[in-house]
Scaffold this motif. Structure first.
Motif, PDB file in Angstrom:
ATOM      1  N   LEU B  55       0.725  -1.168  -0.101  1.00  0.00           N
ATOM      2  CA  LEU B  55      -0.081  -0.061   0.026  1.00  0.00           C
ATOM      3  C   LEU B  55       0.910   1.321   0.043  1.00  0.00           C
ATOM      4  CD1 LEU B  55      -2.730   1.483   0.120  1.00  0.00           C
ATOM      5  CD2 LEU B  55      -2.855   1.114   2.735  1.00  0.00           C
ATOM      6  N   MET B  58       2.657   1.577  -3.613  1.00  0.00           N
ATOM      7  CA  MET B  58       2.364   1.592  -5.055  1.00  0.00           C
ATOM      8  C   MET B  58       2.210   2.795  -5.968  1.00  0.00           C
ATOM      9  SD  MET B  58       0.728  -0.060  -7.391  1.00  0.00           S
ATOM     10  CE  MET B  58       0.576  -1.586  -6.256  1.00  0.00           C
ATOM     11  N   VAL B  59       1.726   4.187  -5.129  1.00  0.00           N
ATOM     12  CA  VAL B  59       1.893   5.086  -5.681  1.00  0.00           C
ATOM     13  C   VAL B  59       3.180   5.787  -6.220  1.00  0.00           C
ATOM     14  CG1 VAL B  59       1.346   7.634  -5.479  1.00  0.00           C
ATOM     15  CG2 VAL B  59      -0.515   6.058  -5.089  1.00  0.00           C
ATOM     16  N   MET B  62       4.596   3.321  -9.055  1.00  0.00           N
ATOM     17  CA  MET B  62       4.009   3.822 -10.219  1.00  0.00           C
ATOM     18  C   MET B  62       4.585   5.052 -10.943  1.00  0.00           C
ATOM     19  SD  MET B  62       1.666   3.502 -12.662  1.00  0.00           S
ATOM     20  CE  MET B  62       0.390   2.044 -12.063  1.00  0.00           C
ATOM     21  N   GLN B  63       4.909   5.878 -10.148  1.00  0.00           N
ATOM     22  CA  GLN B  63       5.357   7.247 -10.732  1.00  0.00           C
ATOM     23  C   GLN B  63       6.646   7.062 -11.153  1.00  0.00           C
ATOM     24  OE1 GLN B  63       3.313   9.794 -10.482  1.00  0.00           O
ATOM     25  NE2 GLN B  63       4.638  10.314 -12.148  1.00  0.00           N
ATOM     26  N   ALA B  97      -5.717  -1.506  -6.824  1.00  0.00           N
ATOM     27  CA  ALA B  97      -4.758  -0.232  -7.550  1.00  0.00           C
ATOM     28  C   ALA B  97      -5.094  -0.354  -8.926  1.00  0.00           C
ATOM     29  CB  ALA B  97      -3.324  -0.418  -6.914  1.00  0.00           C
ATOM     30  N   TYR B 101      -6.422   2.714 -11.048  1.00  0.00           N
ATOM     31  CA  TYR B 101      -5.665   3.212 -12.410  1.00  0.00           C
ATOM     32  C   TYR B 101      -6.502   3.063 -13.701  1.00  0.00           C
ATOM     33  CZ  TYR B 101      -1.596   3.683  -9.550  1.00  0.00           C
ATOM     34  OH  TYR B 101      -0.716   4.036  -8.410  1.00  0.00           O
TER      35      TYR B 101
END
Ligand code: ZN
Lengths: 224, 347
Positions: B55, B58-59, B62-63, B97, B101
């Protein structure tokens, strides 16, 4: 009037909630809301609900300007579904994501000191205490129901699915509703941040419990 | 410009948060965040610790992948995600997630099989996979032999471990020898300094096992045999020749894996063997497979170590293959399935 479209997500209880709300300079209105109650299917239910509430309002995902997510406390696996969904959508859309403690969205009963308790499984409840104006004055915590009741001795009433489940052990008048966090409360609690276009926040789940992790010891002898 | 699909893959089945981006079979980004250090003191992956780490990671992961590839989610044609098999709670973070997205970017989502993705990743390194092929997948979580007739449509399981996974055996033996977790790399290193002089058992290779377990593995007896051998030495007050134990154990594992993999190729008339999973990074396994395969005219394909272990690129590679093959995307209610069968490449 300037209207800001907000998506609300909460998976802190068995209720899997998705909603769309309008926030204006002076008020707010929930325009579509879906809530399926299934504590084991957060992952399956969340995304279709989002798709449907958007359809119901005739909006597209690109019309959203903010996301409000319940940060728990709640059973971990389900709780993460809502949070990671909110975070991934916010990242993609480039819009802010705001966290609200899910117990706050169950709220206090006006004029009463309220014990809010949700089901934490393992015979415990997640709980917090609210003064007659609805301000949180203790919590969130996780405890056995009778311990929560003892620590929240000032309470005059209790709400939440945890309070209902353990009503006999809490020893307070328990209201039938609200049972789960409420969408309009989430919107209200985040409205100032939405109106002020406040920067988004990393969503920190309120786990309140450490992970179950048993350290592996040395190897067991196999020779006797 | 190219009309090959731009596909993003998300992997969270165990302790690695991976996001990969491919165009066709060209790897554009492979971002990874690992929680392996958090599990080290437990001697194995702790599911809830892994899920929490997914958790958080994840962001940012991804970035990093988007930045590395120089694309945005709006550019992507499809999002693939590991739907199973794996740790239920960990899988769920990635699946949720991926849906987030996909909804936000208005793209299709493909829930894919982690094991098939371990096979598909080789296309990023060695191009389209000749079909049929035999795949040997060995890691801390799986030890499987598969017949790959059609990577988009279905994979036939030939055999798998009946007890410990190969990587698990490495972890347990490493702990026994006082080496850190995960055990693969330190055993590989120690083995290079030692001699495989100790005759440890080869599980399920006896004639009597051929009927029922020709392509199955068993590493539990081997692990116990190593433990007994080491303990007997310790009790006798003799030094334990750690490097020789490591080399002998490693040889026993690699011997069984490669013998059965090549047997599977020959029985099915297949000329290509793909090896994947974390244990495929083992230098002895690679060398032994190549040596044995060459003798019987079989080509071995092993992706580079970083692609062998769990990552997002493998999921993107399989997703890209599915998009190119015209496979339908998954529905938004696709579940994470911790026991997803191999016969399902996507759901
Ligand atoms: Zn794997």
């Amino acid at each position: 009037m300037h209207i800001v479209l907000v998506l609300v997500l909460d998976t802190s209880t068995p209720a899997v909630t998705a909603a769309v709300a309008d926030v204006t300079s002076t008020g707010q209105a929930v325009t579509a809301e879906l809530r399926a109650v299934d504590g084991r299917a957060h992952g399956e239910l969340m995304a279709p609900e989002i798709d449907q509430v958007l359809r119901q309002t005739g909006a597209t995902v690109r019309d959203l300007r903010a996301i409000v997510a319940g940060t728990g406390p709640g059973p971990f696996t389900g709780l993460r579904v809502g949070l990671v969904t909110a975070a991934s959508m916010g990242q993609t859309l480039g819009i802010p994501v705001y966290g609200v403690c899910s117990l706050d969205a169950l709220g206090g009963v006006p004029g009463q000191v309220t014990l809010v308790a949700t089901d934490a499984r393992r015979r415990e409840v997640y709980w917090a205490l609210y003064d007659p104006t609805g301000t949180r004055i203790d919590g969130p915590h996780v405890d056995l129901p009778e311990v929560a009741a003892e620590r929240a001795a000032a309470a005059t009433v209790a709400v939440g699915d945890g309070a209902l489940k353990y009503a006999d052990r809490i020893g307070l008048k328990v209201l039938d509703e609200p049972r789960y966090p409420m969408v309009d409360a989430f919107v209200r609690l985040a409205a100032d941040r939405v109106r002020g276009n406040a920067p988004g926040e990393p969503l920190t789940p309120l786990y309140l419990r450490r992970p179950d992790a048993v350290a592996a010891g040395g190897h067991k002898p196999v020779l006797r | 410009m190219t009309d090959e699909p731009l596909v993003l893959g998300i992997e969270t089945s165990c302790d690695e948060t991976g996001v990969g981006i491919v165009r066709g079979t060209t790897l554009l980004a492979d971002a990874l965040a690992s929680s392996v250090d958090l599990h080290a003191r437990f001697g194995g992956v702790v599911p809830e610790v892994a899920s929490r780490a997914h958790l958080e990671a994840m962001v940012p992961t991804m970035q990093r992948a988007l930045d590395e590839a120089g694309v945005t989610l709006a550019d992507v044609d499809a999002i693939a995600v590991t739907a199973g098999p794996g740790l239920a709670g960990a899988l769920l973070v990635g699946v949720a997630a991926a849906k987030g997205y996909a909804i936000a970017a208005e793209k299709p989502v493909y829930g894919v099989n982690h094991l098939a993705a371990h096979v598909a990743v080789d296309t990023l390194e060695h191009g389209p996979l000749p079909e049929p092929a035999i795949a040997l997948l060995v890691s801390g979580g799986h030890s499987s032999l598969l017949l790959v007739d059609d990577l988009a449509g279905g994979v036939v399981p030939l055999g798998s471990t009946i007890d410990d996974a190969a990587g698990e055996a490495f972890d347990k033996v490493a702990r026994l020898l006082g080496m850190p977790f995960p055990g693969g790399p330190p055993i590989d290193r120690a083995a290079r300094e030692g001699q495989a002089t100790i005759a440890f058992p080869r599980g399920l290779t006896a004639a009597k096992d051929q009927a029922a377990h020709r392509f199955d593995f068993s590493f539990s007896g081997l692990k116990t045999a190593v433990a007994r051998w080491v303990e007997a030495r310790e009790r006798a007050g003799e030094p334990v020749p750690v490097n020789d134990v490591a080399a002998s154990f490693q040889d026993a594992v690699c011997d069984v894996l490669t013998a059965k993999a090549i047997d599977a190729c020959r029985q099915n008339g297949v000329e290509t063997l793909v090896i994947g999973g974390g244990v495929a990074a083992n230098s002895r396994l690679r060398a032994m497979a190549e040596e044995r395969a060459a003798k019987v005219g079989i080509t071995v394909r092993v992706p580079r170590p970083k692609l062998c272990t769990d990552n997002g690129a493998m999921v993107a590679a399989l997703g890209s293959h599915l998009v190119a093959a015209g496979v339908r995307p998954s529905r938004l209610d696709l579940p994470a399935d911790s026991a997803m069968p191999l016969t399902l490449v996507s759901v």
